[in-house]
Design an enzyme around this catalytic site. Structure first.
Site, short mmCIF file in Angstrom:
data_model
loop_
_atom_site.label_atom_id
_atom_site.label_comp_id
_atom_site.label_asym_id
_atom_site.label_seq_id
_atom_site.Cartn_x
_atom_site.Cartn_y
_atom_site.Cartn_z
N LYS A 107 38.55 38.63 55.37
CA LYS A 107 37.21 38.23 54.94
C LYS A 107 36.13 39.17 55.52
O LYS A 107 35.11 39.40 54.88
CB LYS A 107 36.93 36.79 55.35
CG LYS A 107 37.78 35.77 54.59
CD LYS A 107 37.60 35.86 53.08
CE LYS A 107 38.22 34.67 52.37
NZ LYS A 107 38.06 34.75 50.89
N TYR A 121 43.03 36.13 58.30
CA TYR A 121 41.93 35.63 57.47
C TYR A 121 40.61 36.25 57.91
O TYR A 121 39.82 36.71 57.08
CB TYR A 121 41.87 34.11 57.58
CG TYR A 121 40.87 33.44 56.67
CD1 TYR A 121 41.15 33.27 55.31
CD2 TYR A 121 39.67 32.94 57.15
CE1 TYR A 121 40.25 32.64 54.46
CE2 TYR A 121 38.76 32.31 56.32
CZ TYR A 121 39.05 32.15 54.98
OH TYR A 121 38.15 31.53 54.14
#
Length: 257
Positions: free
Chosen positions: A166, A162
Site C-alpha cells: 500500500k 500489506y
C-alpha cells in the site's frame, strides 16, 4: 443549479467489486449516473452486484471476470469494456488482500502475493485503462485505494507485506499523476482507515481491537458503510480537474496523531 458531481453517461470500472467497499463505491458512482463495470474474479458475485446496481440506479452495469495478477486477462477485460461501452472515464483500483503475521514469519509467497495483487495489480489496471481508453481521448479519473497503513506502521496487527504494497500504491499514485497529468488524466489515492469488510470483520469485532480503536482513532470508532463514498465521487468528478496526485486519508483522524 450546477451539479458538480454529475457522472451521467460516464463509464466506471471498479475492481474488487464483488463484496465490501468496492460494491459501496460502485453504488456511489452509479447514484451520480455512471455506468458501472464490476470487475473481480468471481463471476456469479459480480453479475449479482451489477444486476443490483442497474436496478437501483437505472444505469447500465455489467460484471467482467478478471484476475488482476494476469496481464493478458487485464488486457482482455479492458478490451471487453471498450467493446461494450466505447469509453472508460473512471477507474477505481480497489482489489486487494492482506496477510497478517509477524514479519519474521511472513513467507516469500505471502509477500509476493500481496505485491502481485495490491501493487502490481493496481499498476496493470491503470496501465491498460490509460493506454486503451484515457490517453487516446485526453481524459480520465484514476482512483487508487491504498490504506492508512500505506502511510504509517502499526503495532496491533502485523502486516508488513500489506504496508509495503500500500505504501507502493501511494507513491505509484504520485508517479502516474506526474506522468499523465498533461494528458488530461488525474490519478489520486484514497487511504481508508478501519472499515468492516469480509477481510476485517473478525479482527475488528474482537474486544482488544475495539479498545485499541477507541484510543487510536480521534473519532473513537470504525468507518461506517458509505463513508468512503463522498471521497470517491469527489475524485471521480469532472469538476475535480486540478486535483491530481492527492493522497486522501479517510480514517477518522488516525493518521493525524
Amino acid at each position: 443549479m450546477t451539479n458538480y458531481f454529475d457522472l451521467s453517461g460516464q463509464t466506471a470500472i471498479v475492481t474488487g467489486c464483488s463484496t465490501g467497499l468496492g460494491v459501496q463505491m460502485a453504488n456511489a458512482l452509479a447514484s451520480q449516473g455512471a455506468n458501472i463495470v464490476a470487475l473481480a474474479r468471481r463471476k456469479q458475485l459480480i453479475d449479482e452486484v451489477a444486476a443490483d446496481i442497474a436496478s437501483k440506479h437505472n444505469v447500465k452495469a455489467i460484471g467482467v471476470a478478471c484476475d488482476i495478477t494476469d496481464t493478458a486477462a487485464v488486457e482482455a477485460a479492458v478490451q471487453t469494456v471498450m467493446d461494450e461501452f466505447g469509453r472508460i472515464d473512471i477507474l477505481i483500483n480497489n482489489a486487494g488482500t492482506g496477510a497478517v503475521a509477524p514479519a519474521e514469519d511472513i513467507t516469500d509467497a505471502q509477500f509476493e502475493n500481496e505485491m502481485q495483487i495490491d501493487l502490481f495489480g493496481t499498476f496493470r489496471m491503470a496501465r491498460e485503462v490509460a493506454k486503451q481508453a484515457m490517453i487516446p481521448v485526453g481524459y480520465g479519473r484514476i482512483i487508487n485505494i491504498a490504506s492508512m497503513y500505506g502511510l504509517v506502521g502499526n503495532k496491533i496487527a502485523p502486516a508488513s507485506p500489506y504496508h509495503a504494497a500500500k505504501g507502493g500504491v501511494v507513491n505509484l499514485t504520485r508517479a502516474l499523476a506526474s506522468e499523465w497529468g498533461d494528458k488530461g488524466i488525474t490519478v489520486n489515492a484514497i487511504c481508508p482507515g478501519y472499515f468492516y469488510t469480509p477481510l476485517t470483520q473478525e479482527t475488528l469485532d474482537s474486544d482488544f481491537f475495539q479498545q485499541y480503536a477507541k484510543q487510536m482513532i480521534p473519532e473513537a470508532r470504525y468507518g461506517k458503510e458509505g463513508e468512503l463514498d463522498s471521497a470517491a465521487i469527489f475524485l471521480a468528478a469532472p469538476a475535480s480537474t486540478y486535483v491530481n496526485g492527492v493522497i486522501l486519508p479517510v480514517d477518522g483522524g488516525y493518521t493525524a496523531m
